[in-house]
Design a protein around this motif. Structure first.
Motif, PDB file in Angstrom:
ATOM      1  N   ALA A   1     -22.498  -9.404  -3.768  1.00  0.00           N
ATOM      2  CA  ALA A   1     -21.257  -9.927  -3.208  1.00  0.00           C
ATOM      3  C   ALA A   1     -21.579 -11.044  -2.227  1.00  0.00           C
ATOM      4  N   ASN A   2     -20.767 -12.099  -2.265  1.00  0.00           N
ATOM      5  CA  ASN A   2     -20.902 -13.193  -1.311  1.00  0.00           C
ATOM      6  C   ASN A   2     -20.035 -12.918  -0.086  1.00  0.00           C
ATOM      7  N   PRO A   3     -20.432 -13.413   1.084  1.00  0.00           N
ATOM      8  CA  PRO A   3     -19.593 -13.217   2.282  1.00  0.00           C
ATOM      9  C   PRO A   3     -18.247 -13.900   2.113  1.00  0.00           C
ATOM     10  N   THR A   4     -17.224 -13.285   2.644  1.00  0.00           N
ATOM     11  CA  THR A   4     -15.861 -13.763   2.420  1.00  0.00           C
ATOM     12  C   THR A   4     -15.613 -15.134   3.043  1.00  0.00           C
ATOM     13  N   ARG A   5     -16.288 -15.444   4.132  1.00  0.00           N
ATOM     14  CA  ARG A   5     -16.061 -16.724   4.817  1.00  0.00           C
ATOM     15  C   ARG A   5     -17.108 -17.771   4.461  1.00  0.00           C
ATOM     16  N   GLY A   6     -17.891 -17.495   3.428  1.00  0.00           N
ATOM     17  CA  GLY A   6     -18.893 -18.458   3.003  1.00  0.00           C
ATOM     18  C   GLY A   6     -20.203 -18.363   3.747  1.00  0.00           C
ATOM     19  N   LYS A   7     -20.230 -17.650   4.895  1.00  0.00           N
ATOM     20  CA  LYS A   7     -21.446 -17.505   5.687  1.00  0.00           C
ATOM     21  C   LYS A   7     -21.464 -16.113   6.286  1.00  0.00           C
ATOM     22  N   TYR A   8     -22.608 -15.443   6.175  1.00  0.00           N
ATOM     23  CA  TYR A   8     -22.709 -14.070   6.661  1.00  0.00           C
ATOM     24  C   TYR A   8     -22.758 -14.064   8.185  1.00  0.00           C
ATOM     25  N   ASN A   9     -21.883 -13.300   8.809  1.00  0.00           N
ATOM     26  CA  ASN A   9     -21.840 -13.160  10.261  1.00  0.00           C
ATOM     27  C   ASN A   9     -22.610 -11.907  10.651  1.00  0.00           C
ATOM     28  N   GLN A  10     -23.773 -12.081  11.268  1.00  0.00           N
ATOM     29  CA  GLN A  10     -24.629 -10.950  11.591  1.00  0.00           C
ATOM     30  C   GLN A  10     -24.055 -10.068  12.689  1.00  0.00           C
ATOM     31  N   GLN A  11     -23.034 -10.530  13.369  1.00  0.00           N
ATOM     32  CA  GLN A  11     -22.443  -9.725  14.436  1.00  0.00           C
ATOM     33  C   GLN A  11     -21.335  -8.806  13.930  1.00  0.00           C
ATOM     34  N   LEU A  12     -21.029  -8.887  12.642  1.00  0.00           N
ATOM     35  CA  LEU A  12     -20.012  -8.028  12.040  1.00  0.00           C
ATOM     36  C   LEU A  12     -20.671  -7.041  11.090  1.00  0.00           C
ATOM     37  N   PRO A  13     -20.071  -5.868  10.901  1.00  0.00           N
ATOM     38  CA  PRO A  13     -20.615  -4.908   9.935  1.00  0.00           C
ATOM     39  C   PRO A  13     -20.589  -5.477   8.528  1.00  0.00           C
ATOM     40  N   LEU A  14     -21.411  -4.899   7.668  1.00  0.00           N
ATOM     41  CA  LEU A  14     -21.495  -5.367   6.287  1.00  0.00           C
ATOM     42  C   LEU A  14     -20.136  -5.317   5.598  1.00  0.00           C
ATOM     43  N   GLY A  15     -19.387  -4.250   5.823  1.00  0.00           N
ATOM     44  CA  GLY A  15     -18.101  -4.096   5.160  1.00  0.00           C
ATOM     45  C   GLY A  15     -17.123  -5.212   5.477  1.00  0.00           C
ATOM     46  N   GLN A  16     -17.136  -5.712   6.729  1.00  0.00           N
ATOM     47  CA  GLN A  16     -16.230  -6.784   7.103  1.00  0.00           C
ATOM     48  C   GLN A  16     -16.682  -8.131   6.550  1.00  0.00           C
ATOM     49  N   ASN A  17     -17.971  -8.267   6.276  1.00  0.00           N
ATOM     50  CA  ASN A  17     -18.468  -9.518   5.708  1.00  0.00           C
ATOM     51  C   ASN A  17     -18.125  -9.654   4.232  1.00  0.00           C
ATOM     52  N   VAL A  18     -18.120  -8.552   3.520  1.00  0.00           N
ATOM     53  CA  VAL A  18     -17.869  -8.607   2.080  1.00  0.00           C
ATOM     54  C   VAL A  18     -16.528  -7.994   1.704  1.00  0.00           C
ATOM     55  N   GLU A  19     -15.800  -7.463   2.691  1.00  0.00           N
ATOM     56  CA  GLU A  19     -14.482  -6.868   2.481  1.00  0.00           C
ATOM     57  C   GLU A  19     -14.532  -5.764   1.434  1.00  0.00           C
ATOM     58  N   LEU A  20     -15.523  -4.882   1.583  1.00  0.00           N
ATOM     59  CA  LEU A  20     -15.590  -3.673   0.763  1.00  0.00           C
ATOM     60  C   LEU A  20     -15.390  -2.475   1.681  1.00  0.00           C
ATOM     61  N   THR A  21     -14.688  -1.485   1.204  1.00  0.00           N
ATOM     62  CA  THR A  21     -14.372  -0.328   2.024  1.00  0.00           C
ATOM     63  C   THR A  21     -15.588   0.583   2.173  1.00  0.00           C
ATOM     64  N   GLU A  22     -15.585   1.400   3.190  1.00  0.00           N
ATOM     65  CA  GLU A  22     -16.689   2.337   3.411  1.00  0.00           C
ATOM     66  C   GLU A  22     -16.877   3.302   2.247  1.00  0.00           C
ATOM     67  N   PRO A  23     -15.819   3.840   1.635  1.00  0.00           N
ATOM     68  CA  PRO A  23     -16.034   4.719   0.469  1.00  0.00           C
ATOM     69  C   PRO A  23     -16.804   4.030  -0.665  1.00  0.00           C
ATOM     70  N   ILE A  24     -16.559   2.733  -0.864  1.00  0.00           N
ATOM     71  CA  ILE A  24     -17.289   2.013  -1.916  1.00  0.00           C
ATOM     72  C   ILE A  24     -18.739   1.807  -1.500  1.00  0.00           C
ATOM     73  N   LEU A  25     -18.964   1.335  -0.275  1.00  0.00           N
ATOM     74  CA  LEU A  25     -20.328   1.055   0.185  1.00  0.00           C
ATOM     75  C   LEU A  25     -21.175   2.317   0.237  1.00  0.00           C
ATOM     76  N   SER A  26     -20.545   3.445   0.553  1.00  0.00           N
ATOM     77  CA  SER A  26     -21.314   4.685   0.680  1.00  0.00           C
ATOM     78  C   SER A  26     -21.838   5.202  -0.649  1.00  0.00           C
ATOM     79  N   ARG A  27     -21.384   4.644  -1.742  1.00  0.00           N
ATOM     80  CA  ARG A  27     -21.840   5.084  -3.061  1.00  0.00           C
ATOM     81  C   ARG A  27     -23.144   4.398  -3.487  1.00  0.00           C
ATOM     82  N   PHE A  28     -23.617   3.437  -2.698  1.00  0.00           N
ATOM     83  CA  PHE A  28     -24.866   2.755  -3.025  1.00  0.00           C
ATOM     84  C   PHE A  28     -26.014   3.343  -2.210  1.00  0.00           C
TER      85      PHE A  28
END
Length: 281
Positions: free
Chosen positions: A27-54
């Motif tokens: 997944a690419n970051p939603t704003r075109g650039k990864y913000n290291q000060q935000l959690p992964l979920g907010q950068n790629v706009e994936l919910t915790e239930p989805i991320l927890s399956r990896f």
């Protein structure tokens, strides 16, 4: 997949099908650039239930680094050379043309072929089924309890799925070494993947300090590549730090420049708008 099965209810058929496969997603970051000060979920706009399956989550950042860029270039070019069907039939390969043709790479005879690697992976996957009865179960229970207690702030929520992920990763490490049982070092190796979930998001001063340190490293690398020596001091323009911090959501660094954290390492020349770090010789 987590349960290695998928349930379906369609056209009057209700059943559960085997789905023993691995899922790789990017997944690419939603704003075109990864913000290291935000959690992964907010950068790629994936919910915790989805991320927890990896089982494994990797963040790949594209930083401009002359040294790493050159290393990557060499790796890509040499990978193309090694993929040639007649690569192992010569003792050395000349890189470049003209004056650069004098650079010679020795063929590494220890590098295994793609066919052998493919056979190794197929054998490990089909023939090796590691048992987990010899691992320290108390250690896994303590790990899960510690992860649940130490999750803070906006860090990803720890669920029992992560405990299952540790077990699956431990089995994978054992399978890579063609072992029939999971050893303690396999578990330890898998646990290292979860250290990122325990790190809290630091305050604004700490984030600005890390950004300034990265800028200093970039300036020093550029000087070393140009002059072949480490400078006696590094100068960073205040405007450059302002722009970099603004990219990470830090809009005002005045308080940081007056903090003890900054003054312990840097000197600020306000009249010139320069931040100075004296480097050891």
């Amino acid at each position: 997949m987590e349960q290695q099965s998928i349930s379906t209810a369609k056209a009057g058929i209700v059943t559960s099908l085997q789905a023993r496969c691995s899922v790789i997603a990017a997944a690419n970051p939603t704003r075109g650039k990864y913000n290291q000060q935000l959690p992964l979920g907010q950068n790629v706009e994936l919910t915790e239930p989805i991320l927890s399956r990896f089982d494994v989550l990797c963040v790949v950042l594209d930083r401009a680094d002359p040294i790493e860029d050159e290393t990557l270039e060499q790796f890509v070019v040499e990978s193309q050379m090694r993929s040639h069907p007649h690569y192992g039939e010569v003792d050395e390969i000349v890189r470049g043309t003209g004056a650069g043709a004098r650079r010679v790479d020795k063929v590494d005879k220890d590098i295994i072929s793609h066919d052998l690697l493919r056979k190794y992976i197929m054998y490990a996957r089909d023939k090796i089924c590691p048992r987990i009865d010899s691992i320290d179960q108390d250690m896994l229970e303590k790990l899960y309890g510690d992860l649940r207690r130490e999750q803070v702030g906006e860090c990803m929520r720890i669920t029992v799925r992560y405990l299952e992920s540790v077990i699956r990763m431990s089995e994978a490490f054992a399978r890579m070494h063609l072992r029939d049982t999971v050893r303690q070092d396999d578990v330890d190796h898998a646990i290292l993947n979860f250290s990122k979930y325990l790190a809290p998001i630091t305050g604004e001063h700490e984030r600005a300090h890390k950004i300034l340190q990265d800028l200093v490293k970039e300036h020093v690398r550029g000087f070393v590549l140009s002059h072949g020596a480490v400078p006696g001091k590094c100068v960073v323009e205040r405007e450059e730090l302002d722009l970099r911090c603004h990219d990470y959501g830090i809009l005002d660094i005045k308080a940081y420049l007056e903090s003890d954290l900054f003054k312990a390492a840097f000197e600020y020349k306000k009249n010139k708008g320069q931040i100075i770090l004296t480097l050891p010789h």
